[in-house]
Motif scaffolding. Structure first.
Motif, PDB file in Angstrom:
ATOM      1  N   LEU A 173      29.391 -31.115 -35.131  1.00 24.15           N
ATOM      2  CA  LEU A 173      28.158 -30.559 -35.442  1.00 24.15           C
ATOM      3  C   LEU A 173      28.430 -30.348 -37.236  1.00 24.15           C
ATOM      4  N   ASP A 174      29.748 -30.313 -37.561  1.00 25.66           N
ATOM      5  CA  ASP A 174      30.164 -30.229 -38.892  1.00 25.66           C
ATOM      6  C   ASP A 174      29.573 -31.618 -39.469  1.00 25.66           C
ATOM      7  N   ASP A 175      29.985 -32.651 -39.057  1.00 23.18           N
ATOM      8  CA  ASP A 175      29.548 -33.951 -39.285  1.00 23.18           C
ATOM      9  C   ASP A 175      28.017 -34.229 -39.447  1.00 23.18           C
ATOM     10  N   ALA A 176      27.319 -33.375 -38.753  1.00 25.24           N
ATOM     11  CA  ALA A 176      25.642 -33.364 -38.521  1.00 25.24           C
ATOM     12  C   ALA A 176      25.263 -32.430 -39.529  1.00 25.24           C
ATOM     13  N   GLY A 177      26.072 -31.869 -40.196  1.00 29.14           N
ATOM     14  CA  GLY A 177      25.261 -30.909 -41.320  1.00 29.14           C
ATOM     15  C   GLY A 177      25.204 -29.553 -41.183  1.00 29.14           C
ATOM     16  N   TYR A 178      25.869 -29.257 -39.894  1.00 24.62           N
ATOM     17  CA  TYR A 178      25.432 -27.774 -39.347  1.00 24.62           C
ATOM     18  C   TYR A 178      26.966 -26.997 -39.883  1.00 24.62           C
ATOM     19  N   ARG A 179      26.674 -25.564 -40.009  1.00 24.83           N
ATOM     20  CA  ARG A 179      27.651 -24.524 -40.332  1.00 24.83           C
ATOM     21  C   ARG A 179      27.816 -23.966 -38.996  1.00 24.83           C
ATOM     22  N   VAL A 180      29.346 -24.161 -38.515  1.00 24.42           N
ATOM     23  CA  VAL A 180      29.745 -23.802 -37.156  1.00 24.42           C
ATOM     24  C   VAL A 180      30.671 -22.478 -37.077  1.00 24.42           C
ATOM     25  N   THR A 181      30.299 -21.526 -36.312  1.00 21.22           N
ATOM     26  CA  THR A 181      31.225 -20.537 -36.171  1.00 21.22           C
ATOM     27  C   THR A 181      31.744 -20.582 -34.639  1.00 21.22           C
ATOM     28  N   GLY A 182      32.924 -20.730 -34.066  1.00 20.47           N
ATOM     29  CA  GLY A 182      33.383 -20.722 -32.749  1.00 20.47           C
ATOM     30  C   GLY A 182      33.512 -19.386 -32.000  1.00 20.47           C
ATOM     31  N   ALA A 183      33.415 -19.151 -30.759  1.00 21.87           N
ATOM     32  CA  ALA A 183      33.957 -18.027 -30.044  1.00 21.87           C
ATOM     33  C   ALA A 183      34.274 -18.291 -28.876  1.00 21.87           C
ATOM     34  N   LEU A 184      35.487 -17.799 -28.103  1.00 18.43           N
ATOM     35  CA  LEU A 184      36.150 -18.151 -26.817  1.00 18.43           C
ATOM     36  C   LEU A 184      35.617 -17.102 -25.751  1.00 18.43           C
ATOM     37  N   SER A 185      34.927 -16.111 -26.148  1.00 19.10           N
ATOM     38  CA  SER A 185      34.435 -15.017 -25.077  1.00 19.10           C
ATOM     39  C   SER A 185      33.299 -14.477 -25.508  1.00 19.10           C
ATOM     40  N   CYS A 186      32.773 -13.899 -24.319  1.00 19.66           N
ATOM     41  CA  CYS A 186      31.378 -12.949 -24.789  1.00 19.66           C
ATOM     42  C   CYS A 186      31.733 -11.878 -25.936  1.00 19.66           C
ATOM     43  N   ARG A 187      32.724 -11.204 -25.757  1.00 20.44           N
ATOM     44  CA  ARG A 187      33.292 -10.285 -26.575  1.00 20.44           C
ATOM     45  C   ARG A 187      33.256 -10.678 -27.960  1.00 20.44           C
TER      46      ARG A 187
ATOM     47  N   ALA B 295      39.849 -27.034 -26.711  1.00 16.42           N
ATOM     48  CA  ALA B 295      39.476 -28.447 -26.823  1.00 16.42           C
ATOM     49  C   ALA B 295      38.042 -28.703 -26.945  1.00 16.42           C
ATOM     50  N   PHE B 296      37.332 -28.638 -26.092  1.00 15.63           N
ATOM     51  CA  PHE B 296      35.772 -28.810 -26.043  1.00 15.63           C
ATOM     52  C   PHE B 296      35.270 -28.144 -27.284  1.00 15.63           C
ATOM     53  N   LEU B 297      35.673 -26.951 -27.485  1.00 14.71           N
ATOM     54  CA  LEU B 297      35.284 -26.212 -28.727  1.00 14.71           C
ATOM     55  C   LEU B 297      35.375 -27.027 -29.993  1.00 14.71           C
ATOM     56  N   ASP B 298      36.261 -27.521 -30.152  1.00  9.13           N
ATOM     57  CA  ASP B 298      37.019 -28.288 -31.390  1.00  9.13           C
ATOM     58  C   ASP B 298      35.965 -29.664 -31.590  1.00  9.13           C
ATOM     59  N   ASN B 299      35.817 -30.205 -30.259  1.00 13.37           N
ATOM     60  CA  ASN B 299      35.011 -31.276 -30.338  1.00 13.37           C
ATOM     61  C   ASN B 299      33.588 -30.920 -30.919  1.00 13.37           C
ATOM     62  N   LEU B 300      33.006 -29.902 -30.220  1.00 13.02           N
ATOM     63  CA  LEU B 300      31.717 -29.702 -30.646  1.00 13.02           C
ATOM     64  C   LEU B 300      31.729 -29.379 -32.070  1.00 13.02           C
ATOM     65  N   ARG B 301      32.564 -28.346 -32.495  1.00 10.59           N
ATOM     66  CA  ARG B 301      32.757 -28.084 -34.058  1.00 10.59           C
ATOM     67  C   ARG B 301      32.990 -29.361 -35.050  1.00 10.59           C
ATOM     68  N   GLU B 302      33.332 -30.502 -34.803  1.00  8.91           N
ATOM     69  CA  GLU B 302      33.672 -31.550 -35.271  1.00  8.91           C
ATOM     70  C   GLU B 302      32.346 -32.266 -35.338  1.00  8.91           C
TER      71      GLU B 302
END
Length: 369
Positions: free
Chosen positions: A29-43, A20-27
């Motif tokens: 940063l997307d609005d701020a003009g960044y291209r976002v890639t998400g990951a849930l773990s180190c691997r 949920a927090f990852l989705d919030n960050l993605r939204e």
């Protein structure tokens, strides 16, 4: 691995196990003009990092490892990137660990959007600084090479060309005498003679590359008809294409409706012959080399496309560098000379990968109004 410095938005890798927090960050940063890639773990983060990134936002505690160790691995994988660590449990020890891991900043969760965006912009400034330093170092290296070529030019002209011309003349006389012999005697003598002749020509072409690169000629532009220019190149190289069993074609009307180019026909033909020869060499038997032309505002955009393996992304910036080559033979000056001619004409040259997978050189030249 290199940082992704394309003309697109800055690339942020967000590593956070709270979906949920990852989705919030993605939204955000997307609005701020960044291209976002998400990951849930180190691997998953290390897998995503293979494609490159500019800044990584990394949670300190992840299900399969520590964020500090991941930060260190990400910096090793993409040295010119920056890492910002996020944590909900800040201590002096974790702050010290973040610095040791190479993180440029350390934020408490939840942080204000303005604070996060400010920290990201500061990190991006560092990334841009890394890129500028790398470019300055590359230019300094190129300048050193150019200076070396300039200092060698006079010596090459006198020390090498004069005896080379004398050797070619004597070889030509010897060839004529051999051809007066009986048909039975000629093959045994002509084979090594012709081999030496070809090697002398190769040396002469290499020397000419050095001289042309170090001593560019003046520019005397005249109207150049686009279709006639391209047609001459295709006709000139038709025999070599046939020998290689590669189809060489000129797409559409070949620029028949375009205004003339402003340039020197002989030098533009040199540019297109070199690009087309490279394309023929890169294409497999049964392949296709296509020349195309279109109009972009006041420019003619000429494409030379092959059906080879394309140019890897990491080499596209280097193919125009003096002395850089992926071939076993050659001076590594061919594309540098081509680019210098194009720039003298007020144009530009770039290489991309074609939809078919091969390489496509795009040559843009100004048209006469």
């Amino acid at each position: 691995m290199s940082v992704s410095h394309s003309l697109s938005a800055p690339h942020v890798l967000v590593v956070e196990d709270n979906a949920a927090f990852l989705d919030n960050l993605r939204e955000l940063l997307d609005d701020a003009g960044y291209r976002v890639t998400g990951a849930l773990s180190c691997r998953e983060a290390l897998e995503r990092a293979e494609a490159g990134f500019d800044v990584a936002l990394v949670d300190l505690r992840l299900p399969d490892g520590e964020g500090t160790e991941l930060a260190r691995e990400l910096k090793e994988k993409v040295p010119e990137s920056e890492v910002v660590l996020l944590t909900g449990f800040a201590t002096v020890e974790t702050a010290v660990a973040a610095v040791r891991a190479g993180a440029c900043a350390y934020l408490m969760k939840p942080c204000a959007p303005s604070e996060l965006l400010l920290t990201l912009e500061q990190a991006m400034r560092q990334v841009r600084l890394h890129a500028e330093k790398r470019e300055l170092a590359r230019r300094a290296q190129v300048t050193e090479k150019l200076a070396a070529v300039g200092s060698m030019t006079a010596s090459l002209s006198h020390v090498i060309r004069n005896p080379l011309n004398a050797a070619a003349l004597q070889l030509s006389m010897l060839e004529r005498r051999v051809r007066r012999l009986s048909a039975e005697q000629q093959p045994q003598l002509l084979e090594p003679l012709l081999l030496v002749r070809d090697e002398i020509r190769r040396l002469d072409h290499t020397l000419e590359d050095f001289l042309q690169f170090a001593r560019p000629r003046g520019f005397r532009p005249e109207p150049v008809e686009v279709k006639a220019l391209l047609r001459r190149v295709v006709d000139f190289l038709a025999g070599q294409a046939e020998e290689r069993q590669v189809r060489l074609e000129l797409e559409g009307d070949g620029g028949a409706t375009l205004p003339p180019l402003r340039g020197e026909e002989e030098r533009l033909r040199q540019v297109l012959i070199h690009l087309t020869l490279n394309a023929l060499e890169a294409s497999p038997s049964g392949g296709l080399v296509r020349l195309s032309v279109s109009r972009e505002a006041g420019l003619a955009c000429i494409g030379v496309e092959d059906s080879g393996e394309g140019v890897p992304l990491e080499l596209r910036e280097r193919v125009f560098e003096p002395f850089f080559t992926t071939k076993e033979e050659g001076s590594g000056l061919g594309l540098s000379i081509v680019q210098a001619i194009v720039m003298q004409h007020g144009g530009s040259l770039e290489v991309v990968n074609a939809p078919s997978g091969g390489a496509r050189f795009l040559l843009r030249l100004p048209l006469m109004s």
